[in-house]
Design a protein around this motif. Sequence first.
Motif, PDB file in Angstrom:
ATOM      1  N   ILE A   1      38.643  28.708  47.779  1.00 22.86           N
ATOM      2  CA  ILE A   1      37.702  27.586  47.657  1.00 22.86           C
ATOM      3  C   ILE A   1      36.935  27.682  46.344  1.00 22.86           C
ATOM      4  O   ILE A   1      36.707  26.676  45.650  1.00 22.86           O
ATOM      5  N   GLU A   2      36.533  28.905  45.976  1.00 18.57           N
ATOM      6  CA  GLU A   2      35.730  29.110  44.773  1.00 18.57           C
ATOM      7  C   GLU A   2      36.573  29.232  43.508  1.00 18.57           C
ATOM      8  O   GLU A   2      36.032  29.368  42.409  1.00 18.57           O
ATOM      9  N   GLY A   3      37.909  29.222  43.676  1.00 18.31           N
ATOM     10  CA  GLY A   3      38.780  29.312  42.515  1.00 18.31           C
ATOM     11  C   GLY A   3      38.821  30.682  41.887  1.00 18.31           C
ATOM     12  O   GLY A   3      39.169  30.825  40.710  1.00 18.31           O
ATOM     13  N   ARG A   4      38.450  31.691  42.639  1.00 15.80           N
ATOM     14  CA  ARG A   4      38.465  33.059  42.124  1.00 15.80           C
ATOM     15  C   ARG A   4      39.854  33.669  42.237  1.00 15.80           C
ATOM     16  O   ARG A   4      40.649  33.270  43.095  1.00 15.80           O
ATOM     17  N   LYS A   5      40.124  34.643  41.388  1.00 11.83           N
ATOM     18  CA  LYS A   5      41.386  35.350  41.445  1.00 11.83           C
ATOM     19  C   LYS A   5      41.405  36.223  42.692  1.00 11.83           C
ATOM     20  O   LYS A   5      40.425  36.894  43.013  1.00 11.83           O
ATOM     21  N   ILE A   6      42.490  36.199  43.392  1.00 12.48           N
ATOM     22  CA  ILE A   6      42.596  36.954  44.639  1.00 12.48           C
ATOM     23  C   ILE A   6      43.026  38.381  44.325  1.00 12.48           C
ATOM     24  O   ILE A   6      44.081  38.617  43.722  1.00 12.48           O
ATOM     25  N   LYS A   7      42.180  39.333  44.700  1.00 10.98           N
ATOM     26  CA  LYS A   7      42.482  40.736  44.455  1.00 10.98           C
ATOM     27  C   LYS A   7      43.290  41.298  45.621  1.00 10.98           C
ATOM     28  O   LYS A   7      42.881  41.173  46.780  1.00 10.98           O
ATOM     29  N   PRO A   8      44.434  41.893  45.330  1.00  6.28           N
ATOM     30  CA  PRO A   8      45.237  42.481  46.421  1.00  6.28           C
ATOM     31  C   PRO A   8      44.506  43.645  47.053  1.00  6.28           C
ATOM     32  O   PRO A   8      43.761  44.370  46.389  1.00  6.28           O
ATOM     33  N   MET A   9      44.675  43.798  48.349  1.00 11.06           N
ATOM     34  CA  MET A   9      44.042  44.887  49.078  1.00 11.06           C
ATOM     35  C   MET A   9      44.626  46.215  48.621  1.00 11.06           C
ATOM     36  O   MET A   9      45.827  46.341  48.387  1.00 11.06           O
ATOM     37  N   LYS A  10      43.760  47.210  48.498  1.00 12.12           N
ATOM     38  CA  LYS A  10      44.210  48.544  48.138  1.00 12.12           C
ATOM     39  C   LYS A  10      44.904  49.176  49.338  1.00 12.12           C
ATOM     40  O   LYS A  10      44.333  49.250  50.418  1.00 12.12           O
ATOM     41  N   ARG A  11      46.120  49.590  49.132  1.00  8.73           N
ATOM     42  CA  ARG A  11      46.888  50.192  50.221  1.00  8.73           C
ATOM     43  C   ARG A  11      46.654  51.693  50.258  1.00  8.73           C
ATOM     44  O   ARG A  11      46.622  52.360  49.220  1.00  8.73           O
TER      45      ARG A  11
END
Length: 278
Positions: A228-238
């Motif tokens: 919604i905010e147009g932010r880059k989606i950070k992948p979850m740390k595995r």
Amino acid sequence: MAPRAIWKGILKVAEVTCPVALYTAASTSERISFHTLNRKTGHRVHRQFIDAVTGKPVEKEDQVKGYDRGDGDYIMLEPEEIAEAIPESDKTLDVATFLPCDEIDDLFFDRPYYVTPSTPVATEAFALIREVMASREAAALARTVIFRRMRSILIRPHDAGMIATTLNFDYEVRPVESAFDDIPKLKIEGEMLELAEHIIRTKAGRFDPKAFEDRYETALAELVKAKIEGRKIKPMKRSEPAKVVNLLDALRQSAKPGKSGKSADKPSAKAEPRRKAG
């Protein structure tokens, strides 16, 4: 908005009757839900029933239930036939017996409901039944029809009201042997057993449902917010895969000061809930 009762009827104990209402105690309505969209248009898509042989759509009025006798040989059941076969609800929770609150293995527990008096004049009878059950630490076993199904129900006193839990039938619960028969019987003793007991003592705590986070739901909420905010989606740390170690060495490492997390005289609010063994 006040919750809506999913069932109203009479709680009957011998000749004592009390109008009661059942309210859903556990709900998934607060979970994040998604619709399926057409990627190209952004429009919602709808499911459609298709004839497995002809490939043509089947309208709702042409759909009937079918029981598979094997090899695709179906017995058709019309809605009217099913309706006539279903037990008619007399809207009565007729208590058949009383038993200790912990008598039934929670493997048989299905869904919980709050039980309250449904009218002001029912309050006295409701309080009488609840107080007597609480004083004797007793639960009531009753039966009634809910959602067009005959259900066995366990009713227990809880705070100012009562909890009704629908029970799975015996045929719905898999025999414990089907899961545990292949587990070899081992005798654990000596240092290994003592270390394991020490770890359990140091991690002793109490169950607090507020201490448990639905991490899947939290991650979905953060994903939607970022979109919604147009932010880059950070992948979850595995997390790194756990290393296979010698069991005794792992116990010794876990029992070292600072590894157990809590001392025995300070219960942890985040201790895992316990369930009965099957």
